[in-house]
Scaffold this motif. Structure first.
Motif, mmCIF file in Angstrom:
data_model
loop_
_atom_site.group_PDB
_atom_site.id
_atom_site.type_symbol
_atom_site.label_atom_id
_atom_site.label_comp_id
_atom_site.label_asym_id
_atom_site.label_seq_id
_atom_site.Cartn_x
_atom_site.Cartn_y
_atom_site.Cartn_z
ATOM 1 N N ALA A 173 -36.061 -18.285 -73.686
ATOM 2 C CA ALA A 173 -35.642 -18.315 -72.285
ATOM 3 C C ALA A 173 -36.615 -17.515 -71.420
ATOM 4 C CB ALA A 173 -34.231 -17.764 -72.139
ATOM 5 N N ALA A 174 -37.074 -16.374 -71.934
ATOM 6 C CA ALA A 174 -38.017 -15.545 -71.184
ATOM 7 C C ALA A 174 -39.359 -16.256 -71.038
ATOM 8 C CB ALA A 174 -38.201 -14.203 -71.880
ATOM 9 N N ASP A 175 -39.848 -16.874 -72.121
ATOM 10 C CA ASP A 175 -41.118 -17.602 -72.058
ATOM 11 C C ASP A 175 -41.079 -18.705 -70.996
ATOM 12 O OD1 ASP A 175 -42.627 -16.257 -73.974
ATOM 13 O OD2 ASP A 175 -41.778 -17.403 -75.621
ATOM 14 N N PHE A 176 -40.030 -19.516 -71.035
ATOM 15 C CA PHE A 176 -39.946 -20.636 -70.096
ATOM 16 C C PHE A 176 -39.752 -20.132 -68.667
ATOM 17 C CE2 PHE A 176 -37.971 -24.447 -68.148
ATOM 18 C CZ PHE A 176 -38.958 -25.365 -68.484
ATOM 19 N N SER A 177 -39.015 -19.044 -68.510
ATOM 20 C CA SER A 177 -38.827 -18.455 -67.189
ATOM 21 C C SER A 177 -40.153 -18.022 -66.580
ATOM 22 C CB SER A 177 -37.881 -17.251 -67.275
ATOM 23 O OG SER A 177 -37.868 -16.515 -66.069
ATOM 24 N N PHE A 178 -40.994 -17.392 -67.386
ATOM 25 C CA PHE A 178 -42.288 -16.932 -66.879
ATOM 26 C C PHE A 178 -43.195 -18.117 -66.550
ATOM 27 C CE2 PHE A 178 -41.616 -12.892 -69.612
ATOM 28 C CZ PHE A 178 -40.740 -12.398 -68.652
ATOM 29 N N LEU A 179 -43.140 -19.174 -67.354
ATOM 30 C CA LEU A 179 -43.921 -20.369 -67.050
ATOM 31 C C LEU A 179 -43.418 -21.040 -65.773
ATOM 32 C CD1 LEU A 179 -44.284 -21.896 -70.632
ATOM 33 C CD2 LEU A 179 -46.122 -20.940 -69.228
ATOM 34 N N MET A 180 -42.108 -20.960 -65.517
ATOM 35 C CA MET A 180 -41.536 -21.529 -64.294
ATOM 36 C C MET A 180 -42.082 -20.858 -63.043
ATOM 37 S SD MET A 180 -37.525 -22.016 -65.384
ATOM 38 C CE MET A 180 -37.001 -22.195 -63.663
ATOM 39 N N SER A 181 -42.572 -19.631 -63.181
ATOM 40 C CA SER A 181 -43.092 -18.923 -62.007
ATOM 41 C C SER A 181 -44.362 -19.563 -61.477
ATOM 42 C CB SER A 181 -43.351 -17.447 -62.341
ATOM 43 O OG SER A 181 -44.446 -17.307 -63.231
ATOM 44 N N ILE A 182 -45.090 -20.307 -62.320
ATOM 45 C CA ILE A 182 -46.358 -20.902 -61.889
ATOM 46 C C ILE A 182 -46.153 -21.904 -60.758
ATOM 47 C CG2 ILE A 182 -48.354 -22.274 -62.595
ATOM 48 C CD1 ILE A 182 -48.057 -21.062 -65.388
ATOM 49 N N PRO A 183 -45.359 -22.971 -60.945
ATOM 50 C CA PRO A 183 -45.142 -23.893 -59.819
ATOM 51 C C PRO A 183 -44.380 -23.244 -58.672
ATOM 52 C CG PRO A 183 -43.738 -24.480 -61.686
ATOM 53 C CD PRO A 183 -44.703 -23.464 -62.176
ATOM 54 N N ALA A 184 -43.514 -22.265 -58.972
ATOM 55 C CA ALA A 184 -42.756 -21.593 -57.908
ATOM 56 C C ALA A 184 -43.698 -20.839 -56.969
ATOM 57 C CB ALA A 184 -41.725 -20.642 -58.511
ATOM 58 N N ILE A 185 -44.655 -20.113 -57.539
ATOM 59 C CA ILE A 185 -45.607 -19.354 -56.726
ATOM 60 C C ILE A 185 -46.525 -20.287 -55.955
ATOM 61 C CG2 ILE A 185 -47.550 -17.752 -56.808
ATOM 62 C CD1 ILE A 185 -46.192 -16.452 -59.240
ATOM 63 N N LEU A 186 -47.006 -21.335 -56.627
ATOM 64 C CA LEU A 186 -47.885 -22.294 -55.954
ATOM 65 C C LEU A 186 -47.145 -22.993 -54.813
ATOM 66 C CD1 LEU A 186 -49.737 -23.890 -59.008
ATOM 67 C CD2 LEU A 186 -50.626 -22.221 -57.365
ATOM 68 N N GLY A 187 -45.874 -23.343 -55.036
ATOM 69 C CA GLY A 187 -45.082 -23.982 -53.983
ATOM 70 C C GLY A 187 -44.867 -23.064 -52.794
ATOM 71 N N SER A 188 -44.590 -21.782 -53.073
ATOM 72 C CA SER A 188 -44.417 -20.810 -51.991
ATOM 73 C C SER A 188 -45.701 -20.651 -51.191
ATOM 74 C CB SER A 188 -43.995 -19.448 -52.568
ATOM 75 O OG SER A 188 -42.739 -19.530 -53.199
ATOM 76 N N ALA A 189 -46.834 -20.694 -51.896
ATOM 77 C CA ALA A 189 -48.121 -20.569 -51.210
ATOM 78 C C ALA A 189 -48.365 -21.751 -50.280
ATOM 79 C CB ALA A 189 -49.244 -20.462 -52.237
ATOM 80 N N VAL A 190 -48.025 -22.951 -50.744
ATOM 81 C CA VAL A 190 -48.206 -24.145 -49.910
ATOM 82 C C VAL A 190 -47.352 -24.059 -48.647
ATOM 83 C CG1 VAL A 190 -47.789 -26.631 -49.786
ATOM 84 C CG2 VAL A 190 -48.873 -25.643 -51.809
ATOM 85 N N LEU A 191 -46.089 -23.642 -48.803
ATOM 86 C CA LEU A 191 -45.201 -23.514 -47.647
ATOM 87 C C LEU A 191 -45.699 -22.434 -46.687
ATOM 88 C CD1 LEU A 191 -41.673 -23.821 -49.333
ATOM 89 C CD2 LEU A 191 -42.887 -25.544 -47.972
ATOM 90 N N SER A 192 -46.218 -21.342 -47.246
ATOM 91 C CA SER A 192 -46.736 -20.266 -46.406
ATOM 92 C C SER A 192 -47.961 -20.719 -45.625
ATOM 93 C CB SER A 192 -47.075 -19.051 -47.269
ATOM 94 O OG SER A 192 -47.530 -17.975 -46.479
ATOM 95 N N LEU A 193 -48.846 -21.453 -46.292
ATOM 96 C CA LEU A 193 -50.037 -21.974 -45.610
ATOM 97 C C LEU A 193 -49.655 -22.985 -44.530
ATOM 98 C CD1 LEU A 193 -52.484 -22.416 -48.622
ATOM 99 C CD2 LEU A 193 -52.546 -20.653 -46.843
#
Length: 273
Positions: A173-193
Protein backbone atom coordinates in the motif's frame (compact mmCIF):
# COMPACT_ATOMS: atom_id res chain seq x y z
CA UNK A 1 10.72 34.19 1.31
CA UNK A 2 14.27 34.04 2.65
CA UNK A 3 16.78 31.24 2.05
CA UNK A 4 16.32 29.96 5.61
CA UNK A 5 12.55 29.94 5.23
CA UNK A 6 12.90 28.08 1.93
CA UNK A 7 15.14 25.48 3.57
CA UNK A 8 12.66 24.92 6.41
CA UNK A 9 9.70 24.71 4.04
CA UNK A 10 11.56 22.24 1.80
CA UNK A 11 12.60 20.13 4.78
CA UNK A 12 9.06 19.95 6.12
CA UNK A 13 7.62 19.29 2.65
CA UNK A 14 9.95 16.37 2.02
CA UNK A 15 9.37 14.75 5.40
CA UNK A 16 5.63 15.37 5.63
CA UNK A 17 4.85 14.31 2.06
CA UNK A 18 5.70 10.67 2.73
CA UNK A 19 5.11 10.50 6.47
CA UNK A 20 1.32 10.43 6.99
CA UNK A 21 1.04 13.86 8.61
CA UNK A 22 0.03 16.10 5.64
CA UNK A 23 2.70 18.11 3.87
CA UNK A 24 0.21 20.69 2.56
CA UNK A 25 -1.17 21.23 6.05
CA UNK A 26 2.28 21.78 7.55
CA UNK A 27 3.30 24.05 4.67
CA UNK A 28 0.16 26.14 5.20
CA UNK A 29 1.00 26.45 8.91
CA UNK A 30 4.58 27.49 8.17
CA UNK A 31 3.51 29.98 5.50
CA UNK A 32 1.13 31.55 8.02
CA UNK A 33 3.93 31.61 10.63
CA UNK A 34 6.44 33.17 8.20
CA UNK A 35 3.84 35.57 6.79
CA UNK A 36 4.25 34.24 3.24
CA UNK A 37 1.05 35.26 1.49
CA UNK A 38 2.19 35.27 -2.12
CA UNK A 39 0.69 32.45 -4.18
CA UNK A 40 0.85 29.72 -1.50
CA UNK A 41 -0.66 27.08 -3.81
CA UNK A 42 2.00 27.73 -6.44
CA UNK A 43 4.72 27.51 -3.77
CA UNK A 44 3.24 24.20 -2.60
CA UNK A 45 3.41 22.83 -6.16
CA UNK A 46 7.01 23.99 -6.64
CA UNK A 47 8.14 22.28 -3.43
CA UNK A 48 6.27 19.14 -4.49
CA UNK A 49 8.64 18.92 -7.46
CA UNK A 50 11.39 18.17 -4.94
CA UNK A 51 9.46 15.21 -3.56
CA UNK A 52 8.73 14.09 -7.13
CA UNK A 53 12.50 13.85 -7.69
CA UNK A 54 12.76 11.69 -4.55
CA UNK A 55 10.08 9.27 -5.81
CA UNK A 56 11.74 9.02 -9.21
CA UNK A 57 15.08 8.14 -7.59
CA UNK A 58 13.66 5.50 -5.22
CA UNK A 59 11.37 3.83 -7.75
CA UNK A 60 13.24 4.42 -11.01
CA UNK A 61 13.49 0.70 -11.86
CA UNK A 62 9.76 0.17 -11.34
CA UNK A 63 8.95 3.33 -13.32
CA UNK A 64 11.12 2.19 -16.24
CA UNK A 65 9.39 -1.20 -16.16
CA UNK A 66 5.97 0.48 -16.28
CA UNK A 67 7.02 2.54 -19.29
CA UNK A 68 8.43 -0.49 -21.13
CA UNK A 69 5.51 -2.76 -20.21
CA UNK A 70 2.47 -0.47 -19.85
CA UNK A 71 -0.15 -3.25 -20.07
CA UNK A 72 1.57 -5.87 -17.91
CA UNK A 73 2.67 -3.44 -15.20
CA UNK A 74 0.73 -1.34 -12.70
CA UNK A 75 0.69 1.69 -15.01
CA UNK A 76 -2.97 1.09 -15.88
CA UNK A 77 -3.90 1.04 -12.19
CA UNK A 78 -1.98 4.29 -11.60
CA UNK A 79 -4.16 5.85 -14.29
CA UNK A 80 -7.29 4.50 -12.60
CA UNK A 81 -6.11 5.82 -9.22
CA UNK A 82 -5.48 9.29 -10.68
CA UNK A 83 -8.94 9.81 -12.22
CA UNK A 84 -10.83 10.65 -8.96
CA UNK A 85 -8.28 13.34 -8.01
CA UNK A 86 -8.48 14.89 -11.48
CA UNK A 87 -12.26 15.09 -11.23
CA UNK A 88 -12.06 16.58 -7.73
CA UNK A 89 -9.49 19.19 -8.79
CA UNK A 90 -11.60 20.28 -11.77
CA UNK A 91 -14.87 20.46 -9.83
CA UNK A 92 -13.60 21.77 -6.50
CA UNK A 93 -10.76 24.07 -7.53
CA UNK A 94 -12.17 27.18 -5.85
CA UNK A 95 -12.93 25.33 -2.62
CA UNK A 96 -9.40 23.94 -2.55
CA UNK A 97 -7.94 27.45 -2.92
CA UNK A 98 -10.13 28.63 -0.03
CA UNK A 99 -9.02 25.69 2.10
CA UNK A 100 -5.39 26.78 1.76
CA UNK A 101 -6.20 29.79 3.94
CA UNK A 102 -5.93 27.42 6.91
CA UNK A 103 -9.35 27.90 8.50
CA UNK A 104 -10.13 24.17 8.57
CA UNK A 105 -6.65 22.82 9.19
CA UNK A 106 -7.33 21.60 12.72
CA UNK A 107 -10.38 19.60 11.69
CA UNK A 108 -8.54 18.08 8.73
CA UNK A 109 -5.67 16.97 10.98
CA UNK A 110 -8.21 15.28 13.27
CA UNK A 111 -9.76 13.57 10.24
CA UNK A 112 -6.30 12.33 9.21
CA UNK A 113 -5.91 10.78 12.66
CA UNK A 114 -9.26 9.03 12.33
CA UNK A 115 -8.45 7.71 8.82
CA UNK A 116 -5.08 6.31 9.94
CA UNK A 117 -6.63 4.44 12.86
CA UNK A 118 -9.51 3.18 10.73
CA UNK A 119 -7.18 1.81 8.05
CA UNK A 120 -5.03 0.09 10.68
CA UNK A 121 -8.08 -1.47 12.37
CA UNK A 122 -9.65 -2.82 9.18
CA UNK A 123 -6.33 -4.20 7.95
CA UNK A 124 -5.72 -5.96 11.25
CA UNK A 125 -9.05 -7.79 11.06
CA UNK A 126 -8.42 -8.99 7.49
CA UNK A 127 -7.39 -12.63 7.50
CA UNK A 128 -5.87 -12.50 4.00
CA UNK A 129 -3.83 -9.72 2.46
CA UNK A 130 -2.58 -9.46 -1.11
CA UNK A 131 0.58 -7.93 -2.55
CA UNK A 132 -0.52 -7.24 -6.12
CA UNK A 133 -2.60 -4.12 -6.74
CA UNK A 134 -6.01 -4.84 -8.30
CA UNK A 135 -8.39 -2.42 -9.99
CA UNK A 136 -10.50 -2.01 -6.86
CA UNK A 137 -7.42 -1.21 -4.75
CA UNK A 138 -6.47 1.51 -7.25
CA UNK A 139 -10.00 2.94 -7.31
CA UNK A 140 -10.34 2.98 -3.50
CA UNK A 141 -6.93 4.57 -3.05
CA UNK A 142 -7.70 7.04 -5.84
CA UNK A 143 -10.89 8.17 -4.10
CA UNK A 144 -8.92 8.58 -0.87
CA UNK A 145 -6.38 10.73 -2.72
CA UNK A 146 -9.17 12.89 -4.13
CA UNK A 147 -10.51 13.54 -0.62
CA UNK A 148 -7.01 14.32 0.65
CA UNK A 149 -6.62 17.36 -1.63
CA UNK A 150 -7.58 19.58 1.31
CA UNK A 151 -4.63 20.79 3.46
CA UNK A 152 -4.38 18.92 6.75
CA UNK A 153 -5.59 15.68 5.20
CA UNK A 154 -2.52 13.58 4.54
CA UNK A 155 -2.39 12.28 0.97
CA UNK A 156 0.01 9.47 1.83
CA UNK A 157 -1.86 8.69 5.05
CA UNK A 158 -5.27 8.51 3.39
CA UNK A 159 -4.07 6.46 0.42
CA UNK A 160 -2.00 4.02 2.49
CA UNK A 161 -4.88 3.57 4.94
CA UNK A 162 -7.29 3.03 2.04
CA UNK A 163 -4.98 0.44 0.49
CA UNK A 164 -4.63 -1.38 3.79
CA UNK A 165 -8.40 -1.35 4.27
CA UNK A 166 -8.77 -2.73 0.74
CA UNK A 167 -6.61 -5.71 1.66
CA UNK A 168 -3.14 -4.72 0.49
CA UNK A 169 -0.17 -5.39 2.72
CA UNK A 170 1.25 -2.34 4.48
CA UNK A 171 4.41 -2.33 2.35
CA UNK A 172 2.50 -2.70 -0.92
CA UNK A 173 0.00 0.00 0.00
CA UNK A 174 2.86 2.38 0.82
CA UNK A 175 4.69 1.60 -2.44
CA UNK A 176 1.62 2.24 -4.59
CA UNK A 177 0.76 5.36 -2.60
CA UNK A 178 4.18 6.86 -3.29
CA UNK A 179 3.92 6.00 -6.99
CA UNK A 180 0.49 7.69 -7.04
CA UNK A 181 2.20 10.94 -6.08
CA UNK A 182 3.86 11.14 -9.52
CA UNK A 183 0.74 11.88 -11.62
CA UNK A 184 -0.75 13.85 -8.70
CA UNK A 185 2.22 16.24 -8.58
CA UNK A 186 2.39 16.55 -12.37
CA UNK A 187 -1.36 17.26 -12.51
CA UNK A 188 -1.07 19.94 -9.82
CA UNK A 189 1.78 21.53 -11.77
CA UNK A 190 -0.31 21.65 -14.95
CA UNK A 191 -3.21 23.30 -13.12
CA UNK A 192 -0.85 25.78 -11.46
CA UNK A 193 0.73 26.70 -14.79
CA UNK A 194 -2.75 27.16 -16.24
CA UNK A 195 -3.51 29.63 -13.42
CA UNK A 196 -0.35 31.55 -14.34
CA UNK A 197 -1.41 31.58 -18.00
CA UNK A 198 -4.92 32.81 -17.10
CA UNK A 199 -3.45 35.55 -14.91
CA UNK A 200 -1.17 36.63 -17.76
CA UNK A 201 -4.12 36.78 -20.16
CA UNK A 202 -6.13 38.87 -17.70
CA UNK A 203 -3.23 41.27 -17.10
CA UNK A 204 -2.41 41.46 -20.80
CA UNK A 205 1.15 40.23 -20.30
CA UNK A 206 3.09 37.21 -21.48
CA UNK A 207 3.29 33.90 -19.63
CA UNK A 208 7.01 34.41 -19.10
CA UNK A 209 6.50 37.84 -17.55
CA UNK A 210 3.79 36.56 -15.21
CA UNK A 211 5.91 33.57 -14.16
CA UNK A 212 8.91 35.84 -13.52
CA UNK A 213 6.72 38.06 -11.34
CA UNK A 214 5.61 35.02 -9.37
CA UNK A 215 9.20 33.93 -8.81
CA UNK A 216 10.07 37.46 -7.66
CA UNK A 217 7.14 37.45 -5.22
CA UNK A 218 8.45 34.21 -3.71
CA UNK A 219 11.88 35.74 -3.12
CA UNK A 220 13.69 34.89 -6.35
CA UNK A 221 15.12 31.77 -7.96
CA UNK A 222 17.67 30.95 -5.22
CA UNK A 223 15.25 30.31 -2.31
CA UNK A 224 12.98 28.31 -4.63
CA UNK A 225 15.96 26.17 -5.69
CA UNK A 226 16.99 25.69 -2.06
CA UNK A 227 13.47 24.62 -1.15
CA UNK A 228 13.19 22.16 -4.04
CA UNK A 229 16.60 20.53 -3.41
CA UNK A 230 15.94 20.28 0.33
CA UNK A 231 12.53 18.72 -0.34
CA UNK A 232 14.15 16.16 -2.66
CA UNK A 233 16.76 15.10 -0.09
CA UNK A 234 14.40 15.00 2.89
CA UNK A 235 11.76 13.29 0.74
CA UNK A 236 14.19 10.52 -0.21
CA UNK A 237 15.03 9.95 3.46
CA UNK A 238 11.33 10.04 4.42
CA UNK A 239 10.43 7.36 1.84
CA UNK A 240 13.14 5.05 3.16
CA UNK A 241 12.07 5.72 6.75
CA UNK A 242 8.38 5.19 6.02
CA UNK A 243 8.97 1.91 4.16
CA UNK A 244 10.95 0.64 7.16
CA UNK A 245 8.39 1.83 9.73
CA UNK A 246 5.30 0.62 7.89
CA UNK A 247 6.54 -2.99 7.96
CA UNK A 248 7.47 -3.02 11.64
CA UNK A 249 5.01 -0.65 13.28
CA UNK A 250 1.64 0.75 12.39
CA UNK A 251 0.59 4.32 11.89
CA UNK A 252 -0.84 4.87 15.34
CA UNK A 253 2.03 7.14 16.41
CA UNK A 254 1.32 9.41 13.45
CA UNK A 255 -2.39 9.32 14.30
CA UNK A 256 -1.60 10.53 17.82
CA UNK A 257 0.56 13.35 16.44
CA UNK A 258 -2.06 14.59 13.96
CA UNK A 259 -4.76 14.34 16.65
CA UNK A 260 -2.77 16.45 19.11
CA UNK A 261 -1.87 18.99 16.41
CA UNK A 262 -5.47 19.22 15.22
CA UNK A 263 -6.80 19.60 18.76
CA UNK A 264 -4.24 22.34 19.48
CA UNK A 265 -5.15 24.29 16.33
CA UNK A 266 -8.89 24.06 17.05
CA UNK A 267 -8.39 25.15 20.67
CA UNK A 268 -6.20 28.04 19.57
CA UNK A 269 -8.79 29.11 17.00
CA UNK A 270 -11.55 29.03 19.61
CA UNK A 271 -9.54 30.96 22.20
CA UNK A 272 -8.45 33.64 19.73
CA UNK A 273 -11.97 33.90 18.32
Amino acid sequence: MSNIQAFILGLVQGLAEFLPISSSGHLTLLQMFFGINEAPLALDVLLHFGTLIAVLIVYWKRIVNMILHPFKSELKWLIVATIPAVIAALLLGDLIDAAFKGEYLGYCFLLTSFVLLLGESINRFRAKKHKHVAWYDALIMGCAQAVAIAPGLSRSGCTIAAGMASGLSRKRAADFSFLMSIPAILGSAVLSLKDVYDAAQTAGTSFGAEFSALVTQLGGALPILIGVVTAAVSGFLAIKLMLALVKQAGMRAFAVYTFLLGAFLIARQVLLG
